[in-house]
Motif scaffolding. Structure first.
Motif, PDB file in Angstrom:
ATOM      1  N   PRO A 115      28.029  52.177   1.309  1.00  0.00           N
ATOM      2  CA  PRO A 115      28.002  51.488   0.014  1.00  0.00           C
ATOM      3  C   PRO A 115      26.573  51.089  -0.348  1.00  0.00           C
ATOM      4  N   THR A 116      26.178  51.386  -1.601  1.00  0.00           N
ATOM      5  CA  THR A 116      24.814  51.079  -2.030  1.00  0.00           C
ATOM      6  C   THR A 116      24.750  50.162  -3.241  1.00  0.00           C
ATOM      7  N   ASP A 117      25.828  50.102  -4.025  1.00  0.00           N
ATOM      8  CA  ASP A 117      25.775  49.299  -5.244  1.00  0.00           C
ATOM      9  C   ASP A 117      27.180  48.962  -5.718  1.00  0.00           C
ATOM     10  N   ILE A 118      27.291  47.842  -6.416  1.00  0.00           N
ATOM     11  CA  ILE A 118      28.536  47.430  -7.068  1.00  0.00           C
ATOM     12  C   ILE A 118      28.331  47.651  -8.560  1.00  0.00           C
ATOM     13  N   ILE A 119      29.237  48.373  -9.176  1.00  0.00           N
ATOM     14  CA  ILE A 119      29.132  48.674 -10.597  1.00  0.00           C
ATOM     15  C   ILE A 119      29.897  47.604 -11.376  1.00  0.00           C
ATOM     16  N   LYS A 120      29.178  46.887 -12.207  1.00  0.00           N
ATOM     17  CA  LYS A 120      29.786  45.841 -13.039  1.00  0.00           C
ATOM     18  C   LYS A 120      30.241  46.475 -14.353  1.00  0.00           C
ATOM     19  N   LYS A 121      31.414  46.113 -14.799  1.00  0.00           N
ATOM     20  CA  LYS A 121      31.943  46.673 -16.046  1.00  0.00           C
ATOM     21  C   LYS A 121      31.293  46.036 -17.249  1.00  0.00           C
ATOM     22  N   TYR A 151      42.294  41.626  -3.911  1.00  0.00           N
ATOM     23  CA  TYR A 151      42.951  42.561  -4.824  1.00  0.00           C
ATOM     24  C   TYR A 151      42.378  42.592  -6.235  1.00  0.00           C
ATOM     25  N   SER A 152      41.124  42.146  -6.372  1.00  0.00           N
ATOM     26  CA  SER A 152      40.451  42.356  -7.647  1.00  0.00           C
ATOM     27  C   SER A 152      39.869  43.774  -7.645  1.00  0.00           C
ATOM     28  N   ASP A 153      39.718  44.351  -8.843  1.00  0.00           N
ATOM     29  CA  ASP A 153      39.156  45.695  -8.961  1.00  0.00           C
ATOM     30  C   ASP A 153      37.673  45.668  -8.619  1.00  0.00           C
ATOM     31  N   ILE A 154      37.213  46.722  -7.944  1.00  0.00           N
ATOM     32  CA  ILE A 154      35.801  46.846  -7.606  1.00  0.00           C
ATOM     33  C   ILE A 154      35.430  48.330  -7.656  1.00  0.00           C
ATOM     34  N   ILE A 155      34.280  48.614  -8.254  1.00  0.00           N
ATOM     35  CA  ILE A 155      33.754  49.979  -8.304  1.00  0.00           C
ATOM     36  C   ILE A 155      32.472  50.000  -7.478  1.00  0.00           C
ATOM     37  N   LEU A 156      32.417  50.911  -6.507  1.00  0.00           N
ATOM     38  CA  LEU A 156      31.283  50.996  -5.593  1.00  0.00           C
ATOM     39  C   LEU A 156      30.597  52.351  -5.703  1.00  0.00           C
ATOM     40  N   ASP A 157      29.269  52.326  -5.612  1.00  0.00           N
ATOM     41  CA  ASP A 157      28.478  53.547  -5.464  1.00  0.00           C
ATOM     42  C   ASP A 157      28.165  53.719  -3.982  1.00  0.00           C
ATOM     43  N   PHE A 158      28.059  54.981  -3.558  1.00  0.00           N
ATOM     44  CA  PHE A 158      27.822  55.297  -2.155  1.00  0.00           C
ATOM     45  C   PHE A 158      26.745  56.364  -2.010  1.00  0.00           C
ATOM     46  N   ASP A 159      26.068  56.324  -0.874  1.00  0.00           N
ATOM     47  CA  ASP A 159      25.294  57.459  -0.384  1.00  0.00           C
ATOM     48  C   ASP A 159      26.190  58.146   0.638  1.00  0.00           C
ATOM     49  N   VAL A 160      26.314  59.459   0.522  1.00  0.00           N
ATOM     50  CA  VAL A 160      27.083  60.242   1.486  1.00  0.00           C
ATOM     51  C   VAL A 160      26.079  61.047   2.298  1.00  0.00           C
ATOM     52  N   VAL A 161      26.064  60.820   3.619  1.00  0.00           N
ATOM     53  CA  VAL A 161      25.087  61.449   4.497  1.00  0.00           C
ATOM     54  C   VAL A 161      25.825  62.336   5.496  1.00  0.00           C
ATOM     55  N   PHE A 162      25.453  63.623   5.522  1.00  0.00           N
ATOM     56  CA  PHE A 162      26.068  64.588   6.418  1.00  0.00           C
ATOM     57  C   PHE A 162      25.246  64.732   7.685  1.00  0.00           C
ATOM     58  N   TYR A 163      25.922  64.721   8.832  1.00  0.00           N
ATOM     59  CA  TYR A 163      25.307  64.950  10.134  1.00  0.00           C
ATOM     60  C   TYR A 163      25.941  66.205  10.730  1.00  0.00           C
ATOM     61  N   GLY A 164      25.505  66.618  11.894  1.00  0.00           N
ATOM     62  CA  GLY A 164      26.019  67.819  12.526  1.00  0.00           C
ATOM     63  C   GLY A 164      27.531  67.813  12.720  1.00  0.00           C
ATOM     64  N   ASN A 165      28.075  66.658  13.130  1.00  0.00           N
ATOM     65  CA  ASN A 165      29.508  66.603  13.398  1.00  0.00           C
ATOM     66  C   ASN A 165      30.202  65.393  12.766  1.00  0.00           C
ATOM     67  N   GLU A 223      43.838  51.938   3.333  1.00  0.00           N
ATOM     68  CA  GLU A 223      42.762  50.988   3.583  1.00  0.00           C
ATOM     69  C   GLU A 223      41.505  51.739   4.006  1.00  0.00           C
ATOM     70  N   ARG A 224      40.372  51.328   3.458  1.00  0.00           N
ATOM     71  CA  ARG A 224      39.058  51.861   3.829  1.00  0.00           C
ATOM     72  C   ARG A 224      38.216  50.695   4.332  1.00  0.00           C
ATOM     73  N   ILE A 225      37.485  50.936   5.408  1.00  0.00           N
ATOM     74  CA  ILE A 225      36.613  49.908   5.972  1.00  0.00           C
ATOM     75  C   ILE A 225      35.197  50.480   6.035  1.00  0.00           C
ATOM     76  N   PHE A 226      34.254  49.747   5.446  1.00  0.00           N
ATOM     77  CA  PHE A 226      32.856  50.159   5.435  1.00  0.00           C
ATOM     78  C   PHE A 226      32.027  49.127   6.190  1.00  0.00           C
ATOM     79  N   LYS A 227      31.140  49.607   7.053  1.00  0.00           N
ATOM     80  CA  LYS A 227      30.256  48.732   7.811  1.00  0.00           C
ATOM     81  C   LYS A 227      28.983  48.517   7.010  1.00  0.00           C
ATOM     82  N   LEU A 228      28.581  47.243   6.898  1.00  0.00           N
ATOM     83  CA  LEU A 228      27.360  46.881   6.177  1.00  0.00           C
ATOM     84  C   LEU A 228      26.444  46.093   7.105  1.00  0.00           C
TER      85      LEU A 228
END
Length: 95
Positions: free
Chosen positions: A89-95, A69-83, A48-53
């Motif tokens: 999540p930034t977008d939902i990709i529609k098939k 339990y429907s399929d979902i494709i998500l785009d993300f921004d990955v932001v690195f901090y010191g620790n 399980e993954r939980i994302f805060k929006l």
């Protein structure tokens, strides 16, 4: 950095604002938000993954249309901090 992932949608829930006291005795306040829960199939099995929006996220209305339990494709921004690292999540990709 950008990333994309395929998941099974579980739910999106509203979380009220509130506060708590950390181990150092400091009061930490947090604002209203949504929690997006999805399942990812990985080499370790189902996880399980939980994302805060934020409440003003443009994804909220679209996410409310998904059923469990429907399929979902998500785009993300990955932001690195010191620790730490944030995966946002930034977008939902529609098939």
């Amino acid at each position: 950095m950008k990333s994309r992932g395929k998941f099974k949608f579980k739910e999106i829930t509203y979380k009220n604002s509130g506060s708590f006291t950390n181990a150092q005795g400091q009061v930490i306040n947090y604002s209203d938000s949504y929690a997006l829960k999805v399942d990812e199939i990985s080499e370790k099995g189902l996880e399980e993954r939980i994302f805060k929006l934020p409440v003003d996220s443009p994804l909220i209305n679209s996410l409310k249309e998904y059923t469990a339990y429907s399929d979902i494709i998500l785009d993300f921004d990955v932001v690195f901090y010191g620790n730490s690292v944030r995966v946002i999540p930034t977008d939902i990709i529609k098939k």
